[in-house]
Design a protein around this motif. Structure first.
Motif: not given
Length: 227
Positions: A37, A62, A65
């Motif tokens: 991320e 979301e 991942e």
């Protein structure tokens, strides 16, 4: 009128000390919960505000991942999912390429070396430095974003114009233990006081040592020697 200190090292030390007092909670503003991320967020942040990136990644993370999720998506879909980010079409391609390389060469994990990171699409030294510092706790350089580029020149810490040449200049004068913090302090100060188009010098805690606030300096900061 501001009068800089006698050497760049002294100037850098004073800048850090004052900004630490002014911004005691200075930290990275991108939101992330893991290394992947972080990498994605920093790639998206190029020429885009962190606030906008955080808005987009709230939903993006979301949906995606793992590195494989990015690799298996189309560039068009990724571009659509990051719409609103500057150069979203190009960055959609970067994200897909990053996902593919991470899966094929790094078992889906974000690598921890400068060379491996800069081999990824859309990742230069600035992005790699951020990922190393905040993802791997490895500090081997100074992140030179637009705020650091602007303020380091205004404060007389470098005469270079490009991040690639500004970074080694700063590494020579900023204490190594402060390299990571230095970036965040200058970003905070650039956002709050020393903007690109206007600087609120009356409110600046560095005004009395800022060479941009004076005509002729009594000190040549480029050489570090008094005139």
């Amino acid at each position: 009128m501001g009068t800089p200190l006698e050497t760049r090292s002294a100037q850098a030390g004073e800048v850090v000390e004052r900004l630490e007092a002014e911004y005691p909670d200075s930290a990275i503003s991108l939101r992330f919960s893991n290394r992947l991320e972080l990498l994605v967020a920093v790639v998206l942040s190029a020429q885009c505000t962190d606030e906008r990136v955080n808005e987009v990644t709230a939903e993006l993370f979301e949906q995606y991942e793992t590195a494989a999720d990015y690799a298996e998506a189309s560039e068009e879909q990724l571009a659509e999912d990051i719409y609103g980010i500057t150069f979203h079409n190009n960055k959609g391609g970067y994200l897909q390429g990053i996902g593919g390389i991470l899966v094929e060469e790094h078992d889906g994990e974000v690598p921890d070396t400068m060379s491996a990171l800069t081999d990824l699409p859309g990742v230069g030294r600035k992005t790699a430095n951020v990922v190393l510092q905040h993802g791997h706790d490895i500090v081997e350089g100074i992140v030179v974003d637009t705020h650091v580029q602007r303020l380091s020149r205004r404060l007389g810490l470098t005469e270079e114009e490009r991040p690639a040449t500004i970074e080694p200049d700063l590494q020579e004068v900023v204490p190594e233990g402060k390299w990571q913090e230095f970036t965040h302090l200058l970003i905070d100060h650039g956002r709050a006081v020393c903007g690109a188009r206007s600087a609120d010098c009356d409110a600046c805690v560095l005004a009395d040592i800022c060479p941009s606030e004076q005509g002729d300096s009594d000190v040549d900061l480029a050489s570090g020697e008094p005139w």
